[in-house]
Design a protein around this motif. Sequence first.
Motif, PDB file in Angstrom:
ATOM      1  N   PRO A 154       0.824  -1.222   0.000  1.00 45.93           N
ATOM      2  CA  PRO A 154       0.000   0.000   0.000  1.00 45.93           C
ATOM      3  C   PRO A 154       0.852   1.264   0.000  1.00 45.93           C
ATOM      4  O   PRO A 154       0.471   2.270  -0.622  1.00 45.93           O
ATOM      5  N   LEU A 155       2.012   1.220   0.683  1.00 44.81           N
ATOM      6  CA  LEU A 155       2.881   2.391   0.737  1.00 44.81           C
ATOM      7  C   LEU A 155       3.434   2.733  -0.639  1.00 44.81           C
ATOM      8  O   LEU A 155       3.399   3.893  -1.067  1.00 44.81           O
ATOM      9  N   THR A 192      -2.701   4.460 -10.702  1.00 43.24           N
ATOM     10  CA  THR A 192      -2.227   3.240 -10.063  1.00 43.24           C
ATOM     11  C   THR A 192      -1.227   2.551 -10.985  1.00 43.24           C
ATOM     12  O   THR A 192      -1.301   2.693 -12.211  1.00 43.24           O
ATOM     13  N   ALA A 200       1.015   6.910  -6.684  1.00 40.38           N
ATOM     14  CA  ALA A 200      -0.140   7.762  -6.993  1.00 40.38           C
ATOM     15  C   ALA A 200       0.183   9.229  -6.746  1.00 40.38           C
ATOM     16  O   ALA A 200      -0.222  10.108  -7.523  1.00 40.38           O
ATOM     17  N   ALA A 201       0.940   9.506  -5.682  1.00 38.31           N
ATOM     18  CA  ALA A 201       1.308  10.890  -5.388  1.00 38.31           C
ATOM     19  C   ALA A 201       2.225  11.457  -6.464  1.00 38.31           C
ATOM     20  O   ALA A 201       2.148  12.648  -6.802  1.00 38.31           O
ATOM     21  N   ARG A 225       2.248   1.874  -3.575  1.00 36.45           N
ATOM     22  CA  ARG A 225       1.155   2.272  -4.469  1.00 36.45           C
ATOM     23  C   ARG A 225       0.716   3.704  -4.172  1.00 36.45           C
ATOM     24  O   ARG A 225       0.383   4.469  -5.085  1.00 36.45           O
ATOM     25  N   ALA A 226       0.715   4.076  -2.889  1.00 28.96           N
ATOM     26  CA  ALA A 226       0.337   5.436  -2.511  1.00 28.96           C
ATOM     27  C   ALA A 226       1.394   6.431  -2.980  1.00 28.96           C
ATOM     28  O   ALA A 226       1.057   7.530  -3.467  1.00 28.96           O
ATOM     29  N   GLN A 227       2.668   6.089  -2.843  1.00 30.37           N
ATOM     30  CA  GLN A 227       3.737   6.973  -3.308  1.00 30.37           C
ATOM     31  C   GLN A 227       3.727   7.107  -4.828  1.00 30.37           C
ATOM     32  O   GLN A 227       3.998   8.188  -5.365  1.00 30.37           O
ATOM     33  N   THR A 252       3.488   9.597   1.934  1.00 37.45           N
ATOM     34  CA  THR A 252       2.608   9.306   0.796  1.00 37.45           C
ATOM     35  C   THR A 252       2.175  10.602   0.121  1.00 37.45           C
ATOM     36  O   THR A 252       1.286  10.593  -0.726  1.00 37.45           O
ATOM     37  N   GLU A 253       2.791  11.716   0.500  1.00 33.37           N
ATOM     38  CA  GLU A 253       2.456  13.010  -0.083  1.00 33.37           C
ATOM     39  C   GLU A 253       3.646  13.660  -0.776  1.00 33.37           C
ATOM     40  O   GLU A 253       3.506  14.278  -1.818  1.00 33.37           O
TER      41      GLU A 253
END
Length: 277
Positions: free
Chosen positions: A65-66, A79, A72-73, A68-70, A151-152
């Motif tokens: 999840p980390l 994705t 996306a950012a 994938r979130a990075q 993640t931002e």
Amino acid sequence: MGLLEILSSLFGVGYFLAWSLSFYPQSIHNFKRKSTSGTTVDFPLINTLGFAAYFVYNAAFYYSPLIRAQYAARYKGLTPTVQFNDIAFAAHAFVLSAITTSQYLLPAAWGFAPSFGNKPSRFILGVFFGCVTGVAVVVFTVLASPDRDSTETVSSWVWLDALYALSYVKLIITLIKYTPQVIVNYRNRSTRGWSIWQILLDVLGGVLSLAQQSIDSYLQHDWSGITGNPVKFALGNVSMVYDSIFMVQHYVLYRDAGGTPRERDSLLAEDEERRIE
């Protein structure tokens, strides 16, 4: 599910089967001949490292999840285009490459005759340890970054960058892994010992892989599906360039060629011959 989604799935299965099957012909050919003469360990050895890196890269993009979130950012909320068949392919390729490598490094265990090609060249060993060192440097850099788990933040060093370091290991290896065998074929004026079936299956897999990735990016209406996953894009293109060289060697330049009187199986063969003499 629309037509394009169905085609993407079919192409994914197709490239998985073609590329996966391409790892069998050489090891089977070696086993039937009870020899690895005419080929070099450089290719399967560096391939083992490459697919180990590629497996970790794909698995992290798919399951973490980390990561994938990075991703996306950094890529406007999109994705990753990595699919499960990418993970399965990388794992299978790693295992088969390791098995083939063992035929060269442990010939006695397979009942094979000794071959000059059983010893890795300095060039491949340099690439091997250079890649490992490069990834280690990036990992330590990420560990030193306060934003590694963010993640931002997309500009600082994060774990996504460590994954990209692994992807570039695969890229570098893809760029050079066939070179020693191309040189061996040229020196021998023959492709004897080198299985052409692995090349034909590799070409088919490359075409299907690029087709699937193009469809997936089109469906997302953003071609960063390719630019954000450069290793898969390069994997299909660069391999096919080398495949073309091998096909020209096998079907045009050295067709019906029996090879030189003294086969050279590696980039170190001449040095080895001098030691023996």
